[in-house]
Design a protein around this motif. Structure first.
Motif, PDB file in Angstrom:
ATOM      1  N   VAL A  16     -75.350 -18.777 -11.746  1.00 21.05           N
ATOM      2  CA  VAL A  16     -76.442 -19.739 -11.735  1.00 21.05           C
ATOM      3  C   VAL A  16     -77.273 -19.560 -10.470  1.00 21.05           C
ATOM      4  O   VAL A  16     -76.764 -19.685  -9.355  1.00 21.05           O
ATOM      5  CB  VAL A  16     -75.902 -21.179 -11.812  1.00 21.05           C
ATOM      6  N   PRO A  25     -88.935 -14.123  -9.986  1.00 22.63           N
ATOM      7  CA  PRO A  25     -89.140 -12.896 -10.761  1.00 22.63           C
ATOM      8  C   PRO A  25     -88.231 -11.755 -10.311  1.00 22.63           C
ATOM      9  O   PRO A  25     -87.821 -10.931 -11.129  1.00 22.63           O
ATOM     10  CB  PRO A  25     -90.612 -12.557 -10.505  1.00 22.63           C
ATOM     11  N   GLU A  28     -84.815 -12.564 -11.681  1.00 22.40           N
ATOM     12  CA  GLU A  28     -84.890 -12.384 -13.130  1.00 22.40           C
ATOM     13  C   GLU A  28     -84.862 -10.914 -13.499  1.00 22.40           C
ATOM     14  O   GLU A  28     -84.172 -10.506 -14.439  1.00 22.40           O
ATOM     15  CB  GLU A  28     -86.159 -13.034 -13.685  1.00 22.40           C
ATOM     16  N   ALA A  29     -85.603 -10.117 -12.742  1.00 26.99           N
ATOM     17  CA  ALA A  29     -85.601  -8.688 -13.014  1.00 26.99           C
ATOM     18  C   ALA A  29     -84.195  -8.123 -12.805  1.00 26.99           C
ATOM     19  O   ALA A  29     -83.705  -7.331 -13.622  1.00 26.99           O
ATOM     20  CB  ALA A  29     -86.608  -7.979 -12.114  1.00 26.99           C
ATOM     21  N   ALA A  31     -81.441  -9.771 -13.119  1.00 28.92           N
ATOM     22  CA  ALA A  31     -80.619 -10.246 -14.235  1.00 28.92           C
ATOM     23  C   ALA A  31     -80.907  -9.429 -15.488  1.00 28.92           C
ATOM     24  O   ALA A  31     -79.998  -9.085 -16.248  1.00 28.92           O
ATOM     25  CB  ALA A  31     -80.905 -11.723 -14.490  1.00 28.92           C
ATOM     26  N   ASP A  32     -82.163  -9.124 -15.643  1.00 34.14           N
ATOM     27  CA  ASP A  32     -82.594  -8.348 -16.792  1.00 34.14           C
ATOM     28  C   ASP A  32     -81.906  -6.979 -16.798  1.00 34.14           C
ATOM     29  O   ASP A  32     -81.306  -6.566 -17.793  1.00 34.14           O
ATOM     30  CB  ASP A  32     -84.119  -8.220 -16.698  1.00 34.14           C
ATOM     31  N   PHE A  33     -81.979  -6.312 -15.654  1.00 35.90           N
ATOM     32  CA  PHE A  33     -81.338  -4.989 -15.569  1.00 35.90           C
ATOM     33  C   PHE A  33     -79.819  -5.103 -15.652  1.00 35.90           C
ATOM     34  O   PHE A  33     -79.143  -4.255 -16.210  1.00 35.90           O
ATOM     35  CB  PHE A  33     -81.718  -4.291 -14.254  1.00 35.90           C
ATOM     36  N   ARG A  35     -78.051  -7.023 -17.324  1.00 34.05           N
ATOM     37  CA  ARG A  35     -77.521  -7.231 -18.657  1.00 34.05           C
ATOM     38  C   ARG A  35     -77.071  -5.915 -19.303  1.00 34.05           C
ATOM     39  O   ARG A  35     -76.142  -5.878 -20.094  1.00 34.05           O
ATOM     40  CB  ARG A  35     -78.542  -7.934 -19.551  1.00 34.05           C
ATOM     41  N   ASP A  36     -77.752  -4.830 -18.905  1.00 35.38           N
ATOM     42  CA  ASP A  36     -77.335  -3.529 -19.433  1.00 35.38           C
ATOM     43  C   ASP A  36     -75.959  -3.152 -18.919  1.00 35.38           C
ATOM     44  O   ASP A  36     -75.197  -2.445 -19.577  1.00 35.38           O
ATOM     45  CB  ASP A  36     -78.346  -2.444 -19.029  1.00 35.38           C
ATOM     46  N   VAL A  41     -72.257 -11.345 -19.074  1.00 31.77           N
ATOM     47  CA  VAL A  41     -72.498 -12.274 -17.972  1.00 31.77           C
ATOM     48  C   VAL A  41     -73.805 -13.017 -18.242  1.00 31.77           C
ATOM     49  O   VAL A  41     -74.830 -12.413 -18.516  1.00 31.77           O
ATOM     50  CB  VAL A  41     -72.568 -11.511 -16.625  1.00 31.77           C
ATOM     51  N   ASN A  42     -73.725 -14.350 -18.180  1.00 34.46           N
ATOM     52  CA  ASN A  42     -74.912 -15.166 -18.410  1.00 34.46           C
ATOM     53  C   ASN A  42     -75.556 -15.540 -17.088  1.00 34.46           C
ATOM     54  O   ASN A  42     -74.998 -16.330 -16.329  1.00 34.46           O
ATOM     55  CB  ASN A  42     -74.545 -16.448 -19.149  1.00 34.46           C
ATOM     56  N   VAL A  43     -76.711 -14.993 -16.836  1.00 33.45           N
ATOM     57  CA  VAL A  43     -77.408 -15.341 -15.606  1.00 33.45           C
ATOM     58  C   VAL A  43     -78.558 -16.286 -15.941  1.00 33.45           C
ATOM     59  O   VAL A  43     -79.396 -15.968 -16.782  1.00 33.45           O
ATOM     60  CB  VAL A  43     -77.967 -14.075 -14.915  1.00 33.45           C
ATOM     61  N   THR A  44     -78.573 -17.447 -15.294  1.00 27.79           N
ATOM     62  CA  THR A  44     -79.752 -18.311 -15.447  1.00 27.79           C
ATOM     63  C   THR A  44     -80.478 -18.384 -14.122  1.00 27.79           C
ATOM     64  O   THR A  44     -79.853 -18.459 -13.061  1.00 27.79           O
ATOM     65  CB  THR A  44     -79.391 -19.756 -15.853  1.00 27.79           C
ATOM     66  N   VAL A  45     -81.785 -18.350 -14.206  1.00 23.14           N
ATOM     67  CA  VAL A  45     -82.600 -18.413 -13.009  1.00 23.14           C
ATOM     68  C   VAL A  45     -83.573 -19.572 -13.169  1.00 23.14           C
ATOM     69  O   VAL A  45     -84.508 -19.509 -13.958  1.00 23.14           O
ATOM     70  CB  VAL A  45     -83.386 -17.108 -12.800  1.00 23.14           C
ATOM     71  N   ALA A  46     -83.332 -20.633 -12.443  1.00 23.84           N
ATOM     72  CA  ALA A  46     -84.241 -21.764 -12.513  1.00 23.84           C
ATOM     73  C   ALA A  46     -85.199 -21.706 -11.337  1.00 23.84           C
ATOM     74  O   ALA A  46     -84.999 -20.935 -10.392  1.00 23.84           O
ATOM     75  CB  ALA A  46     -83.465 -23.071 -12.504  1.00 23.84           C
TER      76      ALA A  46
END
Ligand SMILES: Nc1ncnc2c1ncn2[C@@H]1O[C@H](COP(=O)(O)OP(=O)(O)OP(=O)(O)O)[C@@H](O)[C@H]1O
Ligand SMILES: Nc1ncnc2c1ncn2[C@@H]1O[C@H](COP(=O)(O)OP(=O)(O)OP(=O)(O)O)[C@@H](O)[C@H]1O
Ligand SMILES: [Mg+2]
Ligand SMILES: [Mg+2]
Ligand SMILES: O=P([O-])([O-])[O-]
Lengths: 292, 303, 297, 284, 284
Positions: A16, A25, A28-29, A31-33, A35-36, A41-46
């Motif tokens: 979290v 951003p 998020e980027a 987290a985006d990468f 995921r591969d 793993v669940n990443v949330t970015v608030a």
């Protein structure tokens, strides 16, 4: 424990992150990468803003806090009271840009004093036209846009320009959503605003960045001027704060943070920020190693 | 008064073919009618402009990746998959929470409540009032409630569903009451006269007969919830979620929030994505409204 | 001979139904408490008078002040503009649907109209900002206005509430007995005269209720104004100016994060309470009107 | 008159050929071969009638036989019902009210109507009466006088003259119905159609309306639909008896005119068995 | 029977003292000093009546005199109307149906009801009949048999036996009404109340229902409200005539029982002037 990307495979759980909308951003980027590497793993970015992020971070609600300024004393105290230990990592660089409407052809370069004239608390209600900033400027009404009061950008800008965090005239349009600042600046000929460099680069038609004279001549914000430190006082580092306990106890947090630092260059590029210098990156890796 | 003679002569004193100059009295009604059509036309043209605008901006982005991809820092590889799933989770949960509750409340008010009793009068007044309370206030309520019960991360499916449920509960109660009221008294009388109890009558006659009305009202209410952003914003749903929500306690984002998020990004590509997602949302709402209208027209009995 | 059978199941069911209905009451109580507690905290720091009558709204700045008047003026402007759009158009549509359209046409037109209420407000907000304000007002009409205006937000909000006004007014007009229309036609009145002189007055209190409900929709609408009206809390004196409404403030503040118990957090609730109070009052008026129109004939 | 190869009863033949209608002394309206449809459904078929000037004609018959339908077609009120259609001719002063170029608004002004349930507008008594003259753009010297005249003719003036500004909704049912009659009179029609005007009134109010009809007939031609045979017997000069005929093929029920004649003849000496059955209360 | 200082007409006195009611040979229900209120409004006052076993009793009178109100109070259907209240006693087999501990649900099962407008449930014909036995938890050996029996008694079996699964809404009005009668029979009541059961039917359907009533009366006691005096004359053994009395003070209209007797007596030799006026069609 290692930093290998291949080891991410079997990890699951959640990470979290909250805090700066400027830094979001980047995370998020990442987290985006990531995921591969570790699809489970669940990443949330608030995006509560730097201050809001620290509030949650020090209440042990988040694993990572994004920040566009260093942690403040009172926030340190807050974390201490709650027994939260953390590590500060510089994750990228940004040039806090001062932008004007593209039609504006007179304000090419503004000094810090001129910016202070425009944005200082004393200007409220009195400085309303460009020619009050410089008599050579036309008599065009000023329209001011900028980051919202919860943001690190706001804190950083007010500190750098007005000498005190949070000191600013109140008759401007604050927004937590930087795109609203973009809309505002692009929609008003007399507009001036401040936001992250990425927005300037992405919206070249909507606005243009002015050069800033911090005492050593006019400097335009760019990757080079930020990295070499000549864009002062508005060049700034961006941070993530990592909860030490999370890093130690949650393998997914460790994996994510390690991955994040490792791939900072691609992350910064994807998020339209300026990557770390060699030196900065080494420091970051050292910090993690001590946690390791 | 006309004379008898006139009448007998067989010719009307004034012809039925209007005795007035054409246009003299015709103009006003015609202008009026044109104005009426115009008011409807303005609304419809507006809607069309809106849709055309969105299609122009987002049409090219409306494709499979929108449904299958996760959000990304790069607009080229970003999609709304978690937001779509998040919307489904939240709306599904909202439906499960609200419909039984709303129908039960409506049945109480319509079939069982003694209307003179203060308790029921207060509830009735309440329901009407709640229907007009701004949605953002429900966000404040849910936020306060989750804080009170000590939930740390308020951006969870059940939290969002709670806010939206409270928001549409009065709408469902009102729609259900209307559906129940539309069931003719004769049906109730017929059942009761046979020795059925009130509950038997309600359960076996009134509710089955009002299912179309309840379904219509519920679908419309849920479609409203589907488009809501403000209350969820208060719960911190404006987040980057790169995973599929998988339970009531899972973090989530929804389509309207994702749209709002994307429009806040610097890259033009995200704005296109936002338009594409708007298109999707509009499409969903169209389908839901269409379904509601279909049910209304197809199943609603004219007694 | 008529001895009753015990029906314990029914008693349980009835109790359950009653409890379900009570949720409505609990919600209201919940709202009041949820808003009141932080608001009381707020008013400990800020005098009620300063809040209600202060003309400078700068809650989160170093030099903070909490006069809500700027937010209220922006809300008034957007609401008024929305009504100027929604009332004539909504009533026009209602008369068309209830007095002119054949059932077949009505079946088509009404759902189309209702779609307007179904468009997500985020979508409306963006449309107001990017098309109405940027393209229509600034580019085409070359109006002297900035990036945001209460006019763009109010206009779009007005379109959004057309179905609300139209649908309730139409109900009210459809409820006017056929016999009154027949009476009018039998005297040689045309449709316009019948609509305006017989049906409209007879449905007036229902129509008023529709308008009042439209007002509460407009006052409470959030996303459109948060996106398109602007974020600067200042007293709005013209439709082309930008301004932050009460809801706009709440939404914007929510984008950041405020710690529970902080003054910022309480401020949110103080504004929420004011908003709730306003819609409550407006709504009571509407309920009154509806009740009167139910008794009319 | 009846042709030999036609097996329809005598009087029907007569009606079809318009001969009974011809007996009406001074016809102001004539209904010729009229069929009324609602969409595909033929509610009334083949009606031939004439209404005599300053006479009261009653239309009677069991429920659903199309009395109201026919009545509404006499002043084109049927135009307002979707799918309603009239075939045949309805002549008013010799002019077909369904003819080309005829303004239905003008038809309705000339042929007024009073309904089963009193339907005053929710306005003041005064405005109820003034409404018709106003909307039809009648040139009126003094509206006050016109209101007084109309109310006086409807035998209501004395009861309401002190409360003209009060809402008409506050009047009793019988007063409301007289108000509706006054309202109908206000635009100076030639004919007044009444569809069961007393059905929702009590006996005393009914009696007053019946008396009023006798009064009105001196200046107006009245056509009244009634369920109450005694009422027809009391007030009408002529009576037309309708019934619903079930078609053998489709089972559709269509209203037909069974018999038309003076009221005395219809009640005392009906030629048709169905009329007799109805009059004697065998059904309906 | 009449006391000297009381100036009410003789027969009313008699009714008040229950003596006329006493003439009913084998009363299954007795209405004693009943007043029915809607809130503060007294709709019916001081009714004394008795219904004879296997007899048909008709309640007649002008609109609004409280016939339906009284009928609904006979099986506690009035309970369902907010504010409705019965004073006095209604005895069924000697037991007050408004007595303490009486289950109104059971009352309604024993005293069935058929309404003015046929009101079949929007279900299949079969389910319409089976509904009552099911909800009342009647012990039924074969539901199929019960359905057949009920439909047969209501003279509907032959017409519907091939389409029991079809919706009852598809039946004609007359068939629907017989279905409603079959439905009422299905729970094996003793008494059947009928509120203008033929008002919305055509003459042929009406005749069938009337024949059916004659048939049913062999097993059931029937109370029927009707507007149609001929119908009362045709089917009823006894007739009760009601009218609305206007109270001098408040102007409120209250229903009263004017006269009760055998149908022949009421129609041929009424004792009360108001009955005579009504019967002879002078009002209503
Ligand atoms: N608006 C309508 N649309 C379709 N059918 C109609 C309409 N109005 C009446 N009908 C049908 O036309 C037939 C004649 O109806 P109408 O009302 O003229 O009868 P009526 O003789 O006046 O009966 P009542 O005495 O009950 O008033 C009936 O079968 C009725 O169902
Ligand atoms: N639910 C009710 N609430 C209040 N008053 C009622 C109610 N039902 C009937 N009344 C009143 O009670 C009186 C008697 O009505 P009721 O329906 O019993 O008359 P009725 O003789 O059956 O008339 P009709 O022949 O028209 O059916 C009337 O004045 C009526 O207005
Ligand atoms: Mg009729
Ligand atoms: Mg009745
Ligand atoms: O969102 P911020 O980076 O400005 O705190």
């Amino acid at each position: 424990a290692g930093e290998g990307s291949t080891e991410g495979g079997g990890i699951s759980g959640s990470v979290v992150a909250d805090g700066s909308s400027t830094v979001a951003p980047l995370t998020e980027a990442a987290a985006d990468f990531f995921r591969d590497e570790a699809p489970d793993v669940n990443v949330t970015v608030a995006t509560s803003g730097t201050g809001g992020g620290f509030a949650k971070f020090c209440a042990d609600e988040t694993d990572i806090s994004n920040a566009s300024r260093p942690i403040k004393d009172e926030e340190i105290a807050l974390c201490e009271d709650a027994g939260i230990e953390y590590t500060e990592i510089v994750i990228a660089n940004d040039g806090l840009s001062v932008v004007v409407n593209p039609e504006n052809d007179f304000a090419q370069c503004l000094t810090v004093e001129q910016l202070n004239t425009i944005w200082g608390p004393d200007a409220e209600g009195t400085v309303t036209s460009w020619n009050q900033v410089d008599s050579s400027f036309p008599d065009l009404p000023l329209a001011l846009f900028g980051a919202g009061t919860d943001s690190g950008t706001f804190d950083y800008f007010t500190d750098a320009i007005n000498g005190e965090e949070g000191a600013i005239r109140t008759d401007y349009s604050p927004s937590e959503d930087d795109n609203i600042t973009v809309q505002g600046v692009s929609g008003d000929e007399g507009a001036i605003g401040f936001l992250g460099l990425s927005y300037v680069e992405e919206n070249p038609d909507a606005m243009k960045a002015v050069e800033v004279d911090g005492g050593a001549g006019c400097v335009a914000p760019s990757a080079e001027t930020v990295q070499d430190g000549t864009y002062t006082p508005l060049g700034r580092p961006l941070f993530i704060y990592v909860n030490n306990a999370s890093y130690a106890e949650k393998p997914q947090v460790k994996a994510f943070v390690d991955f994040y630092v490792e791939s900072e260059a691609e992350v910064a590029e994807a998020a339209l920020f300026i990557g770390l210098t060699e030196e900065q990156k080494a420091t970051a890796q050292d910090e993690l190693a001590t946690l390791g | 008064m006309r004379s008898l003679q006139d009448s007998l002569a067989g010719a009307p004193t004034m012809p039925l073919k209007t005795g007035r100059a054409p246009g003299e009295r015709r103009a006003a009604p015609l202008v009026f009618l044109i104005l009426l059509w115009l008011s409807l036309a303005v609304a419809v043209i507006f809607l069309i402009t809106l849709i055309v605008n969105i299609v122009l901006e987002g049409g090219s982005r409306f494709g499979l990746p929108l449904f299958t991809e996760y959000p990304s820092s790069s607009p080229d590889r970003a999609g709304a998959r978690p937001a779509i799933l998040g919307s489904m989770w939240v709306i599904g949960t909202t439906a499960v929470l609200t419909i039984p509750l709303g129908v039960a409340a409506a049945v109480h008010l319509e079939e069982f409540a003694d209307r003179k009793h203060w308790f029921n009068r207060v509830i009735e007044l309440n329901v009407q009032n709640l229907a007009a309370v701004p949605s953002i206030v429900y966000g404040l309520l849910a936020l306060a409630f989750l804080t009170l019960v000590g939930v740390r991360d308020k951006n969870i499916v059940i939290g969002g569903a709670l806010a939206l449920s409270l928001l549409i509960l009065p709408v469902i109660i009102i729609a259900t009451r209307e559906a129940i009221r539309a069931v003719p008294a004769e049906i109730r009388d017929g059942s009761l006269a046979l020795g059925a109890t009130k509950w038997q009558t309600t359960w076996r006659q009134v509710l089955p007969a009002s299912v179309p009305g309840i379904a219509t009202g519920s679908i419309l209410a849920l479609s409203r919830a589907l488009g809501e952003a403000a209350p969820l914003l208060l719960l911190g749903a404006l987040v980057f979620v790169s995973f599929d929500p998988n339970g009531l306690l899972s973090g989530f984002t929804t389509l309207p929030i994702q749209i709002f998020n994307w429009t806040g990004r610097p890259q033009e590509g995200f704005h296109e994505l936002a338009a594409a997602a708007s298109l999707l949302l509009l499409g969903l709402l169209l389908v839901m409204n269409g379904l509601a209208i279909f049910i209304r027209n197809r199943y609603q009995k004219r007694w | 001979m008529f001895a009753g059978r015990a029906r314990p199941g029914e008693a349980v069911i009835k109790l359950a139904l009653r409890l379900a209905a009570a949720v409505a009451m609990l919600t209201t109580i919940g709202i009041v408490i949820a808003l009141l507690v932080p608001a009381i905290g707020f008013f400990r720091e800020v005098p009620v008078f300063d809040f209600l009558f202060g003309d400078r709204w700068a809650p989160r700045f170093a030099d903070a002040s909490f006069g809500v008047i700027p937010l209220v003026t922006a809300t008034l402007w957007t609401t008024a503009i929305a009504l100027v759009v929604a009332v004539p158009l909504g009533l026009g549509a209602a008369i068309l649907l209830s007095e002119y359209a054949r059932p077949g046409l009505r079946k088509v037109l009404k759902p189309i109209l209702e779609l307007l209420a179904g468009v997500p407000t985020v979508v409306y907000g963006l449309f107001a900002l990017q098309f109405i304000q940027a393209t229509v007002f600034r580019e085409w009409l070359r109006l002297d206005t900035g990036a945001f205006s209460v006019l763009a937000a109010g206009l779009v909000m007005g379109i959004m509430i057309i179905p609300t006004v139209a649908s309730i007014s139409e109900d009210a007009m459809s409820a006017v007995p056929m016999a009154l229309r027949q009476g009018s036609f039998a005297l040689g009145a045309n449709r316009m005269q019948t609509s305006l002189r017989v049906v409209f007055p007879a449905a007036l209190s229902g129509i008023m209720a529709a308008i009042v409900l439209g007002i509460s929709r407009a006052v409470g609408e959030t996303m459109i104004v948060a996106i398109a009206a602007g974020n600067q809390a200042r007293i709005v004196s013209g439709p082309l100016e930008q301004g932050q409404t009460m809801t706009g403030f709440i939404a914007n503040a929510a984008l950041g994060d405020s710690r529970v118990g902080s003054l910022e957090y309480d401020t949110l609730y103080a504004v929420g309470l004011l908003l709730f109070a306003i819609t409550l009052i407006v709504n009571f008026i509407s309920i009154r009107l509806v009740r009167r129109f139910r008794q009319a004939y | 008159m009846a042709t030999a190869h036609d097996d329809a009863p005598m009087h029907l033949q007569a009606a079809r050929n318009g001969s009974v209608a011809d007996h009406v002394a001074r016809p102001i309206m004539r209904v010729e071969n009229v069929d009324v449809y609602y969409g595909d459904f033929r509610a009334v078929t083949d009606v031939n009638l004439a209404f005599g000037l300053n006479e009261i004609t009653a239309l009677i018959g069991p429920s659903g036989c199309g009395k109201s339908t026919l009545l509404r077609s006499l002043n084109r009120m049927n135009d307002l019902i979707e799918g309603a259609r009239v075939e045949g001719e309805i002549l008013f002063h010799g002019e077909n009210i369904y003819g080309k170029g005829v303004d239905p608004i003008e038809v309705r002004r000339r042929i007024g109507m009073v309904f089963q349930k009193p339907n005053p507008f929710p306005k003041s008594i005064y405005d109820n009466i003034a409404y018709g003259p106003r909307v039809t753009g009648m040139k009126v010297e003094s509206m006050d006088d016109l209101v007084e005249e109309s109310l006086t003719r409807a035998a209501l003036w004395d009861e309401v003259k002190d409360k003209l500004k009060q809402s008409a909704i506050g009047l009793s049912g019988g007063q409301q119905q007289r108000l509706c009659i006054a309202r109908a009179i206000s635009v100076r029609p030639d004919v007044i159609l009444m569809d069961e005007p007393c059905a929702s009134l009590d006996p005393i109010a009914t009696m007053r309306i019946e008396d009023l009809m006798q009064e009105l007939r001196k200046q107006y031609t009245i056509v009244i639909v009634t369920h109450n045979m005694q009422q027809a017997a009391r007030v009408a000069d002529r009576t037309a008896f309708f019934t619903a005929q079930v078609s053998e093929g489709s089972g559709a029920r269509t209203g037909v005119l069974v018999e038309y004649g003076t009221t005395t003849q219809i009640f005392e000496d009906p030629t048709d068995q169905r009329t007799e059955d109805y009059i004697s209360g065998r059904f309906g």
